[in-house]
Design a protein around this motif. Structure first.
Motif: not given
Length: 196
Positions: A40-41, A46-53, A28-30, A181-186
């Motif tokens: 928003d999401l 294998g791809v970076l897919h963004g969703f704007e609401l 959420e909120e990248l 792989d980030r472990r410290d996302w919000r």
């Protein structure tokens, strides 16, 4: 309906869609461009897919600026829009964006795809590498054998060096892997393999 209703319903749908894919994370909120814009999401695999609401309580005033910012970074983009915004949204978003329409009441939302997203025709390598945190970028430089003066360089210099030294497709893959792989996302971030 508002953004929270749409986000909750769409996130639930995405988590279900990718529940068996251990290589997928939903965020959420990248932030892109160091947080200047936040999508928003985002689905990262294998791809970076963004969703704007855009709910029926939103305006589309920021959408032209958002299409430019997100278009520099994401492999695919989908605008998820309330029906009241549909006509204007079709005129604003680039042809390669997908458009998903939200229907129903807040407690029972459904989605229909007006059009599916296509691959981004012009992503920007520097904007993509800016998704990395400084320590991640330094680690990648170290993997390339550059350990001498990298730590004293500015963040922009580090990013520029990565763009110069790394093949574009490999660079995108490195960034996606780092995001997954980030472990410290919000707490909003969700790794699907955690069963969550």
């Amino acid at each position: 309906m508002n953004d929270v209703h749409i986000r909750t319903a769409l996130k639930r749908k995405l988590l279900f869609q990718y529940k068996d894919d251990r290589e997928t994370v939903v965020i959420e909120e990248l932030g892109v461009h160091h947080g200047a814009s936040r999508i928003d999401l985002a689905v990262v695999n294998g791809v970076l897919h963004g969703f704007e609401l855009k709910s029926d309580q939103d305006t589309l005033s920021r959408l032209p600026e958002q299409t430019r910012a997100y278009g520099a970074v994401f492999d695919r983009l989908t605008l998820v829009v309330a029906e009241c915004h549909l006509r204007r949204a079709v005129d604003v978003v680039p042809d390669w964006w997908g458009i998903r329409v939200v229907h129903g009441k807040p407690d029972r939302l459904s989605f229909s795809d007006l059009k599916l997203p296509m691959n981004n025709p012009s992503p920007d390598a520097f904007s993509i590498v800016c998704l990395l945190w400084r320590d991640e970028a330094l680690r990648f430089l170290a993997e390339l054998g550059d350990t001498k003066s990298a730590s004293s360089k500015s963040r922009s210099e580090i990013y520029a060096e990565l763009v110069e030294k790394v093949n574009f497709d490999h660079l995108r893959g490195m960034v996606r892997r780092c995001l997954r792989d980030r472990r410290d996302w919000r707490a909003a971030a969700r790794r699907l393999s955690d069963g969550g």
